[in-house]
Design a protein around this motif. Structure first.
Motif, PDB file in Angstrom:
ATOM      1  N   ARG A 108      -0.289  11.526   6.338  1.00 56.50           N
ATOM      2  CA  ARG A 108       0.167  10.370   7.101  1.00 56.50           C
ATOM      3  C   ARG A 108      -0.899   9.299   6.940  1.00 56.50           C
ATOM      4  N   THR A 109      -0.544   8.191   6.349  1.00 54.71           N
ATOM      5  CA  THR A 109      -1.516   7.146   6.063  1.00 54.71           C
ATOM      6  C   THR A 109      -0.942   5.776   6.367  1.00 54.71           C
ATOM      7  N   ASP A 110      -1.777   4.938   6.979  1.00 56.12           N
ATOM      8  CA  ASP A 110      -1.423   3.530   7.040  1.00 56.12           C
ATOM      9  C   ASP A 110      -1.439   2.992   5.621  1.00 56.12           C
ATOM     10  N   LEU A 111      -0.715   1.933   5.389  1.00 55.69           N
ATOM     11  CA  LEU A 111      -0.621   1.384   4.041  1.00 55.69           C
ATOM     12  C   LEU A 111      -1.287   0.018   3.951  1.00 55.69           C
ATOM     13  N   LEU A 112      -2.221  -0.103   3.009  1.00 57.42           N
ATOM     14  CA  LEU A 112      -2.748  -1.409   2.667  1.00 57.42           C
ATOM     15  C   LEU A 112      -1.714  -2.143   1.834  1.00 57.42           C
ATOM     16  N   HIS A 113      -1.772  -3.463   1.843  1.00 57.35           N
ATOM     17  CA  HIS A 113      -0.917  -4.282   0.983  1.00 57.35           C
ATOM     18  C   HIS A 113      -1.829  -5.001  -0.005  1.00 57.35           C
ATOM     19  N   LEU A 114      -1.814  -4.549  -1.244  1.00 55.80           N
ATOM     20  CA  LEU A 114      -2.721  -5.097  -2.244  1.00 55.80           C
ATOM     21  C   LEU A 114      -1.940  -5.700  -3.394  1.00 55.80           C
ATOM     22  N   GLY A 115      -2.547  -6.704  -4.028  1.00 57.21           N
ATOM     23  CA  GLY A 115      -1.888  -7.394  -5.131  1.00 57.21           C
ATOM     24  C   GLY A 115      -2.691  -7.318  -6.406  1.00 57.21           C
ATOM     25  N   LEU A 116      -2.870  -8.465  -7.027  1.00 56.76           N
ATOM     26  CA  LEU A 116      -3.577  -8.539  -8.301  1.00 56.76           C
ATOM     27  C   LEU A 116      -4.880  -9.306  -8.149  1.00 56.76           C
ATOM     28  N   ARG A 117      -5.874  -8.893  -8.924  1.00 52.29           N
ATOM     29  CA  ARG A 117      -7.111  -9.652  -9.007  1.00 52.29           C
ATOM     30  C   ARG A 117      -6.904 -10.884  -9.880  1.00 52.29           C
ATOM     31  N   GLU A 118      -7.916 -11.755  -9.918  1.00 48.90           N
ATOM     32  CA  GLU A 118      -7.811 -12.981 -10.711  1.00 48.90           C
ATOM     33  C   GLU A 118      -7.617 -12.680 -12.193  1.00 48.90           C
ATOM     34  N   ASN A 119      -8.148 -11.537 -12.660  1.00 53.48           N
ATOM     35  CA  ASN A 119      -8.012 -11.195 -14.078  1.00 53.48           C
ATOM     36  C   ASN A 119      -6.692 -10.500 -14.391  1.00 53.48           C
ATOM     37  N   GLY A 120      -5.815 -10.374 -13.389  1.00 55.60           N
ATOM     38  CA  GLY A 120      -4.516  -9.762 -13.616  1.00 55.60           C
ATOM     39  C   GLY A 120      -4.486  -8.265 -13.414  1.00 55.60           C
ATOM     40  N   SER A 121      -5.630  -7.639 -13.105  1.00 58.16           N
ATOM     41  CA  SER A 121      -5.633  -6.196 -12.859  1.00 58.16           C
ATOM     42  C   SER A 121      -5.251  -5.919 -11.421  1.00 58.16           C
ATOM     43  N   LEU A 122      -4.755  -4.732 -11.181  1.00 56.57           N
ATOM     44  CA  LEU A 122      -4.254  -4.365  -9.865  1.00 56.57           C
ATOM     45  C   LEU A 122      -5.398  -4.006  -8.927  1.00 56.57           C
ATOM     46  N   GLU A 123      -5.363  -4.532  -7.707  1.00 58.51           N
ATOM     47  CA  GLU A 123      -6.336  -4.137  -6.692  1.00 58.51           C
ATOM     48  C   GLU A 123      -6.068  -2.700  -6.274  1.00 58.51           C
ATOM     49  N   VAL A 124      -7.147  -1.979  -5.982  1.00 63.31           N
ATOM     50  CA  VAL A 124      -7.015  -0.597  -5.508  1.00 63.31           C
ATOM     51  C   VAL A 124      -7.822  -0.437  -4.232  1.00 63.31           C
ATOM     52  N   PRO A 125      -7.465   0.532  -3.391  1.00 65.50           N
ATOM     53  CA  PRO A 125      -8.218   0.736  -2.150  1.00 65.50           C
ATOM     54  C   PRO A 125      -9.685   1.035  -2.435  1.00 65.50           C
ATOM     55  N   GLU A 126     -10.575   0.472  -1.639  1.00 66.18           N
ATOM     56  CA  GLU A 126     -12.015   0.685  -1.798  1.00 66.18           C
ATOM     57  C   GLU A 126     -12.509   1.695  -0.790  1.00 66.18           C
ATOM     58  N   ASP A 127     -13.156   2.748  -1.296  1.00 67.93           N
ATOM     59  CA  ASP A 127     -13.681   3.795  -0.425  1.00 67.93           C
ATOM     60  C   ASP A 127     -15.042   3.348   0.118  1.00 67.93           C
ATOM     61  N   THR A 128     -15.137   3.191   1.427  1.00 68.34           N
ATOM     62  CA  THR A 128     -16.388   2.754   2.044  1.00 68.34           C
ATOM     63  C   THR A 128     -17.138   3.907   2.703  1.00 68.34           C
ATOM     64  N   GLY A 129     -16.662   5.117   2.482  1.00 71.04           N
ATOM     65  CA  GLY A 129     -17.374   6.270   3.001  1.00 71.04           C
ATOM     66  C   GLY A 129     -16.552   7.175   3.880  1.00 71.04           C
ATOM     67  N   SER A 130     -15.413   6.723   4.336  1.00 68.00           N
ATOM     68  CA  SER A 130     -14.571   7.544   5.210  1.00 68.00           C
ATOM     69  C   SER A 130     -13.199   7.794   4.598  1.00 68.00           C
ATOM     70  N   GLY A 131     -13.111   7.693   3.266  1.00 75.44           N
ATOM     71  CA  GLY A 131     -11.819   7.815   2.614  1.00 75.44           C
ATOM     72  C   GLY A 131     -11.043   6.522   2.767  1.00 75.44           C
ATOM     73  N   THR A 132      -9.963   6.392   2.029  1.00 75.38           N
ATOM     74  CA  THR A 132      -9.173   5.166   2.111  1.00 75.38           C
ATOM     75  C   THR A 132      -7.701   5.512   2.254  1.00 75.38           C
ATOM     76  N   PRO A 133      -6.950   4.655   2.913  1.00 78.41           N
ATOM     77  CA  PRO A 133      -5.504   4.866   2.969  1.00 78.41           C
ATOM     78  C   PRO A 133      -4.878   4.569   1.618  1.00 78.41           C
ATOM     79  N   ALA A 134      -3.627   4.914   1.490  1.00 88.34           N
ATOM     80  CA  ALA A 134      -2.878   4.533   0.292  1.00 88.34           C
ATOM     81  C   ALA A 134      -2.565   3.043   0.368  1.00 88.34           C
TER      82      ALA A 134
END
Length: 229
Positions: free
Chosen positions: A94-120
């Motif tokens: 069960r995970t909250d969902l981030l809403h991510l798009g594209l970076r300036e270079n056209g690559s897809l943003e992905v969740p960043e792990d800051t030490g406690s795991g990341t949601p989908a």
């Protein structure tokens, strides 16, 4: 589930492709304590053109006018509504969902792990879950400190397993798993994963194929699911 409507035939269409270079090579996916999910391929936004049907040149005998071909019946879908949470009962996710798009270079943003795991995360350039077309979600296979990522157990999903997505309008889009597939990042089937579909579908994508010699993941694992009728 909320009342459905015919909707439009969705997917990641030509206007998106024309406006943005969709190089969906996700950053990271390296081994070690911190990794990121990786779609591993350039996004293709439209299916190949249908083959041309040769014209009929012979004149048929006089007869009653032919009946008009039946109108294409597309599967019912839900209206647009952004996702809030993703639940996969079979593997205890069960995970909250981030809403991510594209970076300036056209690559897809992905969740960043800051030490406690990341949601989908839901890729906000894809249809919302329940709309016509493939809604795309990404998640890590592992996390900092050697912990499991949110999508670590996708391989345990079997056909018929349910995936629930709660949406901002209060409805829940219920999907059933069709299959899982392992792909080399060098041979990622872009159109099969991201291409338009006649109904509402879901794609869950994570890394796979960890190579201890390089510290990298060589593959992607993809779950295909369809909106429950």
């Amino acid at each position: 589930m909320k009342t459905r409507n015919p909707g439009r035939r969705g997917g990641l269409g030509a206007p998106t492709a024309a406006g943005i270079l969709l190089a969906l090579t996700l950053a990271g996916c390296a081994g070690g304590p911190a990794t990121t999910a990786d779609a591993g391929s350039q996004l293709s936004t439209s299916p190949p053109a249908a083959p041309t049907v040769p014209a009929v040149t012979a004149t048929p005998p006089a007869a009653a006018p032919a009946a008009a071909p039946p109108t294409e019946q597309l599967p019912p879908v839900l209206g647009a509504s952004a996702p809030v949470t993703l639940t996969i009962p079979l593997i205890g996710v069960r995970t909250d969902l981030l809403h991510l798009g594209l970076r300036e270079n056209g690559s897809l943003e992905v969740p960043e792990d800051t030490g406690s795991g990341t949601p989908a995360s839901w890729y906000n350039g894809s249809p919302t879950p329940g709309e016509r077309g493939p809604s795309v979600m990404l998640g890590h296979v592992n996390a900092l400190g050697g912990n499991k990522g949110v999508f670590a157990d996708l391989r345990q999903l079997t056909p018929g397993a349910e995936i629930n997505v709660s949406r901002t309008d209060g409805s829940i889009a219920v999907f059933t798993v069709d299959r899982g597939a392992l792909y080399s990042k060098n041979e990622f089937p872009t159109l099969e994963v991201y291409g338009n579909t006649p109904g509402a579908e879901l794609r869950l994508i994570t890394c796979d194929g960890y190579d201890p010699a390089t510290g990298l993941f060589d593959d992607n694992y993809v779950i295909y699911a369809t909106l429950k009728a």
